[in-house]
Write a protein that holds these residues in place. Structure first.
Motif, PDB file in Angstrom:
ATOM      1  N   VAL A 153      36.731 -84.860 -53.741  1.00 21.65           N
ATOM      2  CA  VAL A 153      35.874 -83.741 -53.346  1.00 21.65           C
ATOM      3  C   VAL A 153      34.507 -84.248 -52.890  1.00 21.65           C
ATOM      4  CG1 VAL A 153      34.701 -81.659 -54.178  1.00 21.65           C
ATOM      5  CG2 VAL A 153      37.104 -82.060 -54.769  1.00 21.65           C
ATOM      6  N   GLU A 154      33.935 -85.163 -53.635  1.00 21.36           N
ATOM      7  CA  GLU A 154      32.633 -85.714 -53.259  1.00 21.36           C
ATOM      8  C   GLU A 154      32.710 -86.418 -51.905  1.00 21.36           C
ATOM      9  OE1 GLU A 154      29.632 -85.239 -54.941  1.00 21.36           O
ATOM     10  OE2 GLU A 154      30.882 -83.843 -56.084  1.00 21.36           O
TER      11      GLU A 154
ATOM     12  N   GLN B 289      22.534 -81.963 -50.551  1.00 17.39           N
ATOM     13  CA  GLN B 289      22.638 -83.284 -51.172  1.00 17.39           C
ATOM     14  C   GLN B 289      23.111 -83.083 -52.605  1.00 17.39           C
ATOM     15  OE1 GLN B 289      18.662 -84.862 -50.744  1.00 17.39           O
ATOM     16  NE2 GLN B 289      19.162 -85.831 -48.802  1.00 17.39           N
ATOM     17  N   GLY B 290      23.231 -84.187 -53.322  1.00 16.53           N
ATOM     18  CA  GLY B 290      23.642 -84.082 -54.714  1.00 16.53           C
ATOM     19  C   GLY B 290      25.138 -83.887 -54.836  1.00 16.53           C
ATOM     20  N   GLN B 291      25.567 -83.431 -55.988  1.00 15.91           N
ATOM     21  CA  GLN B 291      26.995 -83.332 -56.268  1.00 15.91           C
ATOM     22  C   GLN B 291      27.615 -82.066 -55.704  1.00 15.91           C
ATOM     23  OE1 GLN B 291      27.177 -83.288 -60.586  1.00 15.91           O
ATOM     24  NE2 GLN B 291      27.394 -81.078 -60.603  1.00 15.91           N
ATOM     25  N   ARG B 292      28.921 -82.126 -55.467  1.00 10.23           N
ATOM     26  CA  ARG B 292      29.703 -80.955 -55.065  1.00 10.23           C
ATOM     27  C   ARG B 292      30.465 -80.432 -56.268  1.00 10.23           C
ATOM     28  NH1 ARG B 292      33.421 -77.890 -52.736  1.00 10.23           N
ATOM     29  NH2 ARG B 292      32.897 -76.851 -50.849  1.00 10.23           N
ATOM     30  N   THR B 293      30.869 -81.359 -57.144  1.00 13.71           N
ATOM     31  CA  THR B 293      31.566 -80.988 -58.379  1.00 13.71           C
ATOM     32  C   THR B 293      31.340 -82.098 -59.390  1.00 13.71           C
ATOM     33  OG1 THR B 293      33.630 -80.111 -59.287  1.00 13.71           O
ATOM     34  CG2 THR B 293      33.826 -81.997 -57.806  1.00 13.71           C
ATOM     35  N   ASP B 294      31.879 -81.929 -60.565  1.00  8.04           N
ATOM     36  CA  ASP B 294      31.771 -82.949 -61.606  1.00  8.04           C
ATOM     37  C   ASP B 294      33.036 -82.910 -62.461  1.00  8.04           C
ATOM     38  OD1 ASP B 294      31.470 -80.771 -63.440  1.00  8.04           O
ATOM     39  OD2 ASP B 294      29.302 -80.857 -63.226  1.00  8.04           O
ATOM     40  N   PRO B 295      33.225 -83.915 -63.317  1.00  7.99           N
ATOM     41  CA  PRO B 295      34.457 -83.952 -64.122  1.00  7.99           C
ATOM     42  C   PRO B 295      34.651 -82.699 -64.978  1.00  7.99           C
ATOM     43  CG  PRO B 295      33.384 -86.094 -64.184  1.00  7.99           C
ATOM     44  CD  PRO B 295      32.432 -85.147 -63.482  1.00  7.99           C
ATOM     45  N   GLU B 296      33.578 -82.141 -65.508  1.00  8.25           N
ATOM     46  CA  GLU B 296      33.703 -80.944 -66.349  1.00  8.25           C
ATOM     47  C   GLU B 296      34.198 -79.750 -65.537  1.00  8.25           C
ATOM     48  OE1 GLU B 296      31.208 -83.947 -68.028  1.00  8.25           O
ATOM     49  OE2 GLU B 296      30.861 -82.861 -66.165  1.00  8.25           O
ATOM     50  N   GLY B 297      33.667 -79.612 -64.316  1.00  9.71           N
ATOM     51  CA  GLY B 297      34.091 -78.505 -63.463  1.00  9.71           C
ATOM     52  C   GLY B 297      35.549 -78.616 -63.056  1.00  9.71           C
ATOM     53  N   VAL B 298      35.978 -79.816 -62.715  1.00  9.62           N
ATOM     54  CA  VAL B 298      37.374 -80.032 -62.332  1.00  9.62           C
ATOM     55  C   VAL B 298      38.295 -79.788 -63.527  1.00  9.62           C
ATOM     56  CG1 VAL B 298      39.051 -81.766 -61.572  1.00  9.62           C
ATOM     57  CG2 VAL B 298      36.833 -81.571 -60.413  1.00  9.62           C
TER      58      VAL B 298
ATOM     59  N   ASP C 117      20.470 -74.472 -59.113  1.00  9.16           N
ATOM     60  CA  ASP C 117      21.568 -74.933 -59.963  1.00  9.16           C
ATOM     61  C   ASP C 117      22.185 -76.158 -59.290  1.00  9.16           C
ATOM     62  OD1 ASP C 117      23.843 -75.408 -61.475  1.00  9.16           O
ATOM     63  OD2 ASP C 117      24.403 -73.293 -61.608  1.00  9.16           O
ATOM     64  N   GLU C 118      21.778 -77.334 -59.730  1.00  6.61           N
ATOM     65  CA  GLU C 118      22.193 -78.566 -59.060  1.00  6.61           C
ATOM     66  C   GLU C 118      23.673 -78.876 -59.207  1.00  6.61           C
ATOM     67  OE1 GLU C 118      19.575 -81.861 -59.702  1.00  6.61           O
ATOM     68  OE2 GLU C 118      17.848 -80.751 -58.946  1.00  6.61           O
ATOM     69  N   ARG C 119      24.398 -78.111 -60.020  1.00  2.61           N
ATOM     70  CA  ARG C 119      25.855 -78.284 -60.071  1.00  2.61           C
ATOM     71  C   ARG C 119      26.482 -77.956 -58.726  1.00  2.61           C
ATOM     72  NH1 ARG C 119      27.991 -74.439 -64.296  1.00  2.61           N
ATOM     73  NH2 ARG C 119      26.383 -73.197 -63.297  1.00  2.61           N
ATOM     74  N   PHE C 120      25.779 -77.176 -57.906  1.00  2.31           N
ATOM     75  CA  PHE C 120      26.273 -76.791 -56.585  1.00  2.31           C
ATOM     76  C   PHE C 120      25.648 -77.626 -55.474  1.00  2.31           C
ATOM     77  CE2 PHE C 120      26.925 -73.183 -59.317  1.00  2.31           C
ATOM     78  CZ  PHE C 120      28.202 -72.768 -58.992  1.00  2.31           C
ATOM     79  N   GLY C 121      24.772 -78.563 -55.831  1.00  4.12           N
ATOM     80  CA  GLY C 121      24.110 -79.391 -54.844  1.00  4.12           C
ATOM     81  C   GLY C 121      22.643 -79.039 -54.722  1.00  4.12           C
TER      82      GLY C 121
END
Length: 179
Positions: free
Chosen positions: A25-26, A46-55, A158-162
């Protein structure tokens, strides 16, 4: 010599897929690696699109599945499918940048639509797309999705979304009737 394209394997993700799925995804949406494909969001976020917790949350949710696509034993695409009453939600769609533009995305979305019709008996697929992503929205329109004009705010802060690079981001609901 057989010149057929390698077969695709479709399956639901499991816990052991988390790292590969986050990396996929990244790679499809963020950073310089994403520029190899056409679905990059690197110019708007920029930043993340997802993370292990979200997946992992998608994998573990009883109303969701993370459809995972393998080619030659390697994860090359995925999408989230979530049962929401009379419709299914389609999200976290990613295709390896090196394999974009060869029809893999079309195959994945067609299989996703088939699966939600069969498994949940839903009559519509819904998704949200960042409204400034005109080329991506046009691709979905060619697959039968229609713009609704219904917008929801982008989660600024909310940087979880970038990390947004623009101040005009919002999500538009796209809908497709499933036959």
């Amino acid at each position: 010599m057989d010149n057929a394209a390698p077969a695709l394997t479709f399956r639901d993700a499991h816990d052991g897929d988390v790292d590969a799925l986050v990396a996929l995804v990244e790679s499809a949406y963020r950073g310089d690696a994403s520029r190899a494909g056409w679905t990059t969001e690197a110019d708007i976020l920029q930043g993340q699109r997802t993370d292990p917790e979200g997946v992992l949350a998608v994998i573990k949710s009883p109303d969701s599945r993370l459809l995972t696509v393998e080619r030659d034993g390697r994860v090359v695409a995925c999408c989230q499918l979530e049962h929401r009453g009379t419709h299914a939600y389609f999200g976290m769609f990613a295709v390896s940048p090196a394999l974009q533009g060869i029809g893999l995305g079309k195959a994945v979305i067609a299989e996703a639509e088939r699966r939600v019709r069969e498994a949940w008996g839903v009559t519509e697929m819904h998704m949200t797309v960042i409204s400034v992503r005109e080329e991506l929205i046009a691709w979905y329109e060619r697959r039968g999705y229609r713009r609704t004009g219904r917008m929801t705010p982008f989660p600024y802060g909310d940087e979880r979304f970038g990390v947004p690079l623009r101040d005009d981001l919002r999500f538009e609901l796209l809908v497709k009737e499933l036959g």
